[in-house]
Design an enzyme around this catalytic site. Sequence first.
Site, PDB file in Angstrom:
ATOM      1  N   LYS A  15       0.861  -1.181   0.000  1.00 54.53           N
ATOM      2  CA  LYS A  15       0.000   0.000   0.000  1.00 54.53           C
ATOM      3  C   LYS A  15       0.901   1.237   0.000  1.00 54.53           C
ATOM      4  CE  LYS A  15      -3.854   1.986   2.734  1.00 54.53           C
ATOM      5  NZ  LYS A  15      -4.720   1.792   3.920  1.00 54.53           N
ATOM      6  N   SER A  64      -9.774   1.988   3.083  1.00 47.08           N
ATOM      7  CA  SER A  64      -8.869   2.730   2.236  1.00 47.08           C
ATOM      8  C   SER A  64      -7.872   1.858   1.463  1.00 47.08           C
ATOM      9  CB  SER A  64      -8.073   3.730   3.085  1.00 47.08           C
ATOM     10  OG  SER A  64      -7.263   3.070   4.022  1.00 47.08           O
ATOM     11  N   SER A  90     -10.042  -0.500   7.218  1.00 46.05           N
ATOM     12  CA  SER A  90      -9.487  -0.368   5.867  1.00 46.05           C
ATOM     13  C   SER A  90      -8.804  -1.595   5.291  1.00 46.05           C
ATOM     14  CB  SER A  90      -8.500   0.789   5.825  1.00 46.05           C
ATOM     15  OG  SER A  90      -9.210   1.988   5.696  1.00 46.05           O
TER      16      SER A  90
HETATM   17  N1  GLN Z   1     -13.112   4.294   6.590  1.00 46.57           N
HETATM   18  C1  GLN Z   1     -12.522   4.704   7.826  1.00 46.57           C
HETATM   19  C2  GLN Z   1     -12.086   6.132   7.720  1.00 46.57           C
HETATM   20  O1  GLN Z   1     -12.341   6.702   6.728  1.00 46.57           O
HETATM   21  C3  GLN Z   1     -11.373   3.804   8.174  1.00 46.57           C
HETATM   22  C4  GLN Z   1     -10.163   4.108   7.376  1.00 46.57           C
HETATM   23  C5  GLN Z   1      -8.998   3.221   7.727  1.00 46.57           C
HETATM   24  O2  GLN Z   1      -9.146   2.185   8.357  1.00 46.57           O
HETATM   25  N2  GLN Z   1      -7.827   3.682   7.359  1.00 46.57           N
HETATM   26  O3  GLN Z   1     -11.500   6.674   8.590  1.00 46.57           O
END
Ligand code: GLN
Length: 484
Positions: A76, A151, A175
């Site tokens: 990532k 994400s 995410s």
């Molecule tokens: N969707 C959540 C957020 O927008 C979690 C994101 C993540 O786990 N990095 O914060």
Amino acid sequence: MHDKSIAELSAGLKAGEYSSVELTRHFLDRIAAHDGQLNSFITVTEAGALAQAEAADARIKAGEAGPLTGIPIAHKDIFCTRGVRTSCASKMLDPFVAPYDATVVTNLAAAGVVMLGKTNMDEFAMGSSNETSFYGPVSNPWDTDRVPGGSSGGSAAAVAARLCVAATGTDTGGSIRQPASYCGITGLKPTYGRVSRYGMIAFASSLDQAGPMTRSAEDAALLLTGMSGFDPKDSTSIERPVEDYAAALGKDLKGLKVGVVKEFFGDGLDGGVAGSVQAAIDALKKLGAEVVEVSLPNSGLSVPAYYVVAPAECSSNLSRMDGVRFGHRCEDSKDLMDLYERSRSEGFGDEVKRRILIGTYALSAGYYDAYYLKAQKIRRLISDDFKRAFEQVDVLVGPAAPDTAFVKGAKSDDPVAMYLSDIYTIAVNLAGLPGMSVPVVPAGGLPVGLQIIGNYFEEGRLLNVAHQLQLATDWHQAAPAGFA
Ligand code: GLN
């Protein structure tokens, strides 16, 4: 070759059926052929990958190969990679080339993996759909009109489309698990502190954790062993020996106590997803598990608590992106304030700005007690719920996400609807527990994930439950049409 597991590929490499250079070439060709449809990679590191593959081949020839040597994976784009752009999918860091490797990258490189490139993601890991990336949205390989989740959506899409054998992801509120669910792959968020955060660009430091995104639990076990471990460079990393997670995969599930989380089956859960999750729970029962209902009474508070804690921490972490120390710098600034203001206005996208504003507000002197302190108290109540639950059962299960992958744009104008994508995953981060998502029966032709949550450091148990399920079923083997 692209449909084989890590163990199968490793055996093929050792038997000389193909070299790591050939394997790497094969995946680079697949990326070139298919990623135009998906946009799952931000950067492809072809020359570096081939050089690492050559080194892996030499190691294999010398009889010094481990289980990950020569296996092509992707990272990532939140992990610093020396000499390679590390953008966090933000205009802010678009030109940033990291001067050092994140510990996850170092550990996996030492295990001999080949890095094919860096995957797309939501900007600074804020999002649930991979639509906030500066490099454009990622498409879900099961239906390219739909989002892959976020994400870590680029990693999930790339693994599902067989553009790499496995990938790394990070999970602050879901995410890894939510995109794994939307893309039909296996994803694990480890216990907070199991994997070093050094060199992983911070979003919310008390919640962020890196983990493996793979097609099977067996692959996840191998990758997790390769990436985890105590790191003196991360003060929250835990001094505890690394387990051989693959060796923990042999136990049957007879007598395993499985708690179904009552609150995860209420309003807001898609009917098709509920049916698929129930079918997976029935499969666990057939394998000998004892299934009981368990309550996490405060779980309904997890999304509101998270959207105070995570923005608060991000507003502080992202203050370093000021155009001076890090990040995009505006042109022709009048003075220092102008430089800060315009660099940050130009460099950050809308969602990141929204989080910084919320977080700065929540931490301000007059509101700290009302928001941040209160959210931290709720966080304790949520961990206590889990503590009580794990006195009764060995693992908890439920859906990983309330729906299947949605059409691009469907939630873009409604941040709260987007935030609710993580309604079943966020509590696990607030408590620092390990959780994973494994593919189960699809609903309406789209993948669905079963979430399995364990007690602290019970990654081995989670992986074994997922592995037993995957031995008995073939849901995880389905490939999206056009990418098989
Ligand atoms: N969707 C959540 C957020 O927008 C979690 C994101 C993540 O786990 N990095 O914060």
